[in-house]
Design a protein around this motif. Structure first.
Motif, short mmCIF file in Angstrom:
data_model
loop_
_atom_site.label_atom_id
_atom_site.label_comp_id
_atom_site.label_asym_id
_atom_site.label_seq_id
_atom_site.Cartn_x
_atom_site.Cartn_y
_atom_site.Cartn_z
N PHE A 311 21.29 -94.72 28.89
CA PHE A 311 21.77 -93.34 28.93
C PHE A 311 22.50 -92.98 27.64
CE2 PHE A 311 21.03 -93.81 33.49
CZ PHE A 311 20.56 -92.55 33.83
N GLN A 312 23.20 -93.92 27.07
CA GLN A 312 23.86 -93.66 25.78
C GLN A 312 22.84 -93.36 24.71
OE1 GLN A 312 26.19 -97.21 25.29
NE2 GLN A 312 27.98 -96.39 26.41
N ALA A 313 21.71 -94.10 24.76
CA ALA A 313 20.66 -93.84 23.77
C ALA A 313 20.06 -92.45 23.95
CB ALA A 313 19.57 -94.89 23.89
N ALA A 314 20.14 -91.93 25.19
CA ALA A 314 19.65 -90.57 25.44
C ALA A 314 20.66 -89.51 25.06
CB ALA A 314 19.28 -90.42 26.91
N GLY A 315 21.82 -89.92 24.53
CA GLY A 315 22.81 -88.97 24.06
C GLY A 315 23.93 -88.67 25.01
N MET A 316 24.08 -89.47 26.07
CA MET A 316 25.14 -89.21 27.03
C MET A 316 26.38 -90.03 26.67
SD MET A 316 23.16 -89.13 30.70
CE MET A 316 24.70 -88.77 31.52
N GLU A 342 21.86 -93.47 40.17
CA GLU A 342 21.71 -92.12 40.70
C GLU A 342 22.82 -91.20 40.21
OE1 GLU A 342 20.00 -88.99 42.69
OE2 GLU A 342 19.19 -91.00 42.31
N GLY A 343 24.05 -91.75 40.11
CA GLY A 343 25.15 -90.92 39.60
C GLY A 343 24.92 -90.50 38.17
N LEU A 344 24.47 -91.42 37.30
CA LEU A 344 24.21 -91.07 35.90
C LEU A 344 23.00 -90.13 35.78
CD1 LEU A 344 24.85 -94.49 34.13
CD2 LEU A 344 26.31 -92.46 34.15
N THR A 345 21.99 -90.33 36.63
CA THR A 345 20.84 -89.43 36.59
C THR A 345 21.24 -88.01 36.95
OG1 THR A 345 19.35 -91.25 37.19
CG2 THR A 345 18.53 -89.03 37.52
N ASN A 346 22.08 -87.85 37.97
CA ASN A 346 22.57 -86.51 38.32
C ASN A 346 23.43 -85.93 37.22
OD1 ASN A 346 21.27 -86.53 40.81
ND2 ASN A 346 23.03 -87.38 41.90
N ALA A 347 24.26 -86.77 36.59
CA ALA A 347 25.06 -86.29 35.47
C ALA A 347 24.16 -85.85 34.31
CB ALA A 347 26.03 -87.38 35.02
N PHE A 348 23.08 -86.58 34.10
CA PHE A 348 22.13 -86.22 33.05
C PHE A 348 21.49 -84.87 33.34
CE2 PHE A 348 18.39 -87.91 30.36
CZ PHE A 348 18.98 -87.41 29.22
N TYR A 350 22.83 -82.37 35.48
CA TYR A 350 23.74 -81.24 35.73
C TYR A 350 24.96 -81.21 34.81
CZ TYR A 350 21.07 -81.12 40.06
OH TYR A 350 20.05 -81.07 40.98
N ALA A 351 25.23 -82.27 34.05
CA ALA A 351 26.45 -82.32 33.22
C ALA A 351 26.10 -82.60 31.77
CB ALA A 351 27.40 -83.38 33.77
N ALA A 352 25.12 -81.83 31.26
CA ALA A 352 24.71 -82.05 29.87
C ALA A 352 25.81 -81.68 28.88
CB ALA A 352 23.45 -81.23 29.58
N THR A 353 26.78 -80.83 29.30
CA THR A 353 27.86 -80.41 28.39
C THR A 353 29.09 -81.30 28.49
OG1 THR A 353 28.72 -78.89 30.07
CG2 THR A 353 27.07 -78.02 28.55
N ALA A 354 29.00 -82.38 29.25
CA ALA A 354 30.16 -83.25 29.43
C ALA A 354 30.51 -83.96 28.13
CB ALA A 354 29.89 -84.26 30.54
N ASP A 355 31.81 -84.06 27.85
CA ASP A 355 32.29 -84.80 26.69
C ASP A 355 32.52 -86.27 27.03
OD1 ASP A 355 32.32 -82.46 25.15
OD2 ASP A 355 34.34 -81.94 25.85
N ARG A 356 32.62 -86.56 28.32
CA ARG A 356 32.90 -87.94 28.71
C ARG A 356 32.41 -88.16 30.14
NH1 ARG A 356 38.78 -90.97 28.17
NH2 ARG A 356 38.21 -92.88 29.33
N ASP A 374 32.50 -87.15 35.55
CA ASP A 374 32.26 -86.45 34.29
C ASP A 374 33.24 -85.31 34.16
OD1 ASP A 374 31.01 -83.74 35.12
OD2 ASP A 374 29.79 -85.19 36.25
N ASP A 375 33.33 -84.75 32.95
CA ASP A 375 34.27 -83.65 32.69
C ASP A 375 33.55 -82.40 32.23
OD1 ASP A 375 33.41 -84.46 30.24
OD2 ASP A 375 35.40 -84.67 29.34
N ALA A 376 32.33 -82.21 32.73
CA ALA A 376 31.58 -81.01 32.36
C ALA A 376 32.31 -79.77 32.85
CB ALA A 376 30.18 -81.07 32.95
N VAL A 377 32.30 -78.71 32.04
CA VAL A 377 33.00 -77.49 32.41
C VAL A 377 32.35 -76.83 33.62
CG1 VAL A 377 33.69 -75.19 31.60
CG2 VAL A 377 33.74 -77.14 30.03
N SER A 378 31.06 -76.73 33.62
CA SER A 378 30.33 -76.14 34.74
C SER A 378 28.95 -76.74 34.78
CB SER A 378 30.24 -74.60 34.60
OG SER A 378 29.55 -74.27 33.41
N PRO A 379 28.38 -76.84 35.96
CA PRO A 379 27.03 -77.40 36.06
C PRO A 379 26.03 -76.56 35.29
CG PRO A 379 28.07 -77.26 38.21
CD PRO A 379 28.93 -76.48 37.26
#
Length: 435
Positions: A311-316, A342-348, A350-356, A374-379
């Protein structure tokens, strides 16, 4: 599969096959079992025909026409009632008692109908009913013996020149009649108990067959659910990564061709890995054991760093933290891996704008806590929407370990997935398998 019932009242076949315990009856017995009315008709005829002809031939010269007609009518009615010995044994016994009381007026005792009725009562009702019927029959026979003796001595119906029976002879006749009744009852009890025992065994065999089929259906449903979870985890994770990387490479191909090429190579690696996983899973389902492809172990806790690196290689911006001694149960390790995946896949999605994105796996005394935060502002609206099967699969996995699953927004910003799994020995039996 037989078309004939193994025993009256039980079907010939059951779902999934027939358990032949005990051995079914022979051909002749099965024939009589299939034709109960024919059997009862023959029994009634074997009594009615000889009794009717004998009393008619012997009674023409010795008995008044009215009395003879009454006696023959009673024989005919009794023969007709015997047709129902299988279905209404108490009614048949009561009618036979009435017939017994009628014929004793002529100084005779027709014992054959009462023997048939007692046998039928023991076979088609119960042992208790048979003994009650025997007691009542002995009482009726005793009463008839005294009535017959009194009538013969008073010459009310019997011819005046007929010798009056002595008390000793009448008592001997009564004892002989009671012995015949007891014999018929004992034979009926033996046959009836065996019949009920055989029916119980056959019924139990049918119940076991149904239980076997239900267990097979339940095992099939559980295995289907497990395969559906594994397939979803493999396909959903891999396709989500591939779609995101493909879109990213399409967006950056003009500005940074090298970065786009790296992303596409990552797409190809992810696709090959997913294809290998699917081939192994489908090969286990479709191929015989002798031609199965080379198997590999299911991912465990040791594979979490590799999962995070993908996932890090994908930019997360993913960080992994583990505490405590890892559990030794491979099924529980697989469950932890799938929850993180599954948690990281959902974050990938819905949380593309997350900084962490923080992943923590905390091993404590009697369980494991897994969190993906995650700390995404909004889905965001993903390119590939999920259908909710991932959440269902996680709940099923967590339920196997009597755990709890919490999924929802955090206070302020971001999303949180938290699962608690118990590792005590009293946990439910695991249905997770290896592929």
């Amino acid at each position: 599969m037989m078309d004939v019932p193994l025993s009256p009242g039980y079907p010939a076949s059951v779902v999934g096959g027939e358990l032949r315990l005990p051995k079914p009856s022979g051909v002749i017995r099965q024939f009589w079992t299939r034709h109960p009315w024919l059997t009862d008709s023959l029994v009634a005829a074997l009594y009615f025909v000889p009794s009717f002809i004998g009393n008619l031939s012997l009674g023409v010269a010795d008995v008044a026409p009215v009395a003879l007609a009454l006696q023959l009518g009673a024989i005919a009615v009794t023969g007709g009632v015997l047709l129902f010995r299988r279905h209404r044994p108490w009614l048949v016994l009561g009618a036979v008692w009435a017939f017994f009381l009628i014929v004793c007026l002529w100084g005779t005792m027709e014992v054959l109908p009462i023997l048939i009725a007692l046998y039928a009562l023991a076979v088609y009702r119960s042992t208790k009913a048979a003994w009650v019927g025997l007691g009542g029959s002995v009482v009726v026979a005793t009463f008839c013996a005294y009535i017959s003796t009194w009538i013969n001595r008073s010459s009310l119906i019997a011819p005046s020149d007929a010798p009056a029976p002595t008390s000793g002879a009448q008592f001997a006749t009564l004892m002989f009649t009671a012995t015949l009744m007891l014999t018929a009852t004992l034979i009926g009890v033996t046959v009836g108990n065996r019949r009920r025992y055989v029916n119980a065994l056959i019924g139990r065999a049918h119940d076991l067959a149904r239980e076997r089929d239900q267990q097979a259906q339940l095992a099939t449903a559980i295995e289907r659910s497990r395969i559906a979870r594994e397939t979803h985890d493999i396909v959903s994770h891999s396709l989500t990564v591939m779609v995101a990387l493909a879109e990213g490479s399409a967006a950056t191909v003009e500005r940074s061709p090298e970065r786009a090429a790296d992303a596409m190579r990552h797409v190809a690696d992810t696709g090959r890995s997913a294809l290998d996983d699917m081939r192994r899973m489908l090969g286990v389902l479709a191929e015989p054991v002798s031609v199965l492809p080379a198997l590999s172990p299911q991912p465990d806790s040791a594979a979490l760093p590799e999962l995070v690196e993908g996932f890090q290689a994908a930019g997360m911006p993913v960080r992994l933290t583990t505490t405590g001694a890892p559990v030794s149960d491979p099924n529980l390790q697989l469950t932890i891996y799938r929850i993180v995946q599954e948690g990281l896949t959902n974050a990938f999605r819905y949380a593309a704008t997350a900084d962490r994105i923080d992943v923590s796996v905390d091993h404590h005394g009697d369980g494991v806590r897994v969190e993906v935060v995650d700390d995404a502002v909004s889905p965001t609206t993903p390119a590939l929407k999920g259908g909710g099967f991932g959440l269902i699969g996680m709940r099923e996995r967590v339920a196997l370990y009597r755990g709890t699953l919490e999924v929802g927004p955090r206070q302020g910003r971001g999303w949180r997935l938290s699962a608690v799994l118990h590792t005590d020995d009293n946990a439910q039996e695991r249905t997770e398998g290896t592929t």
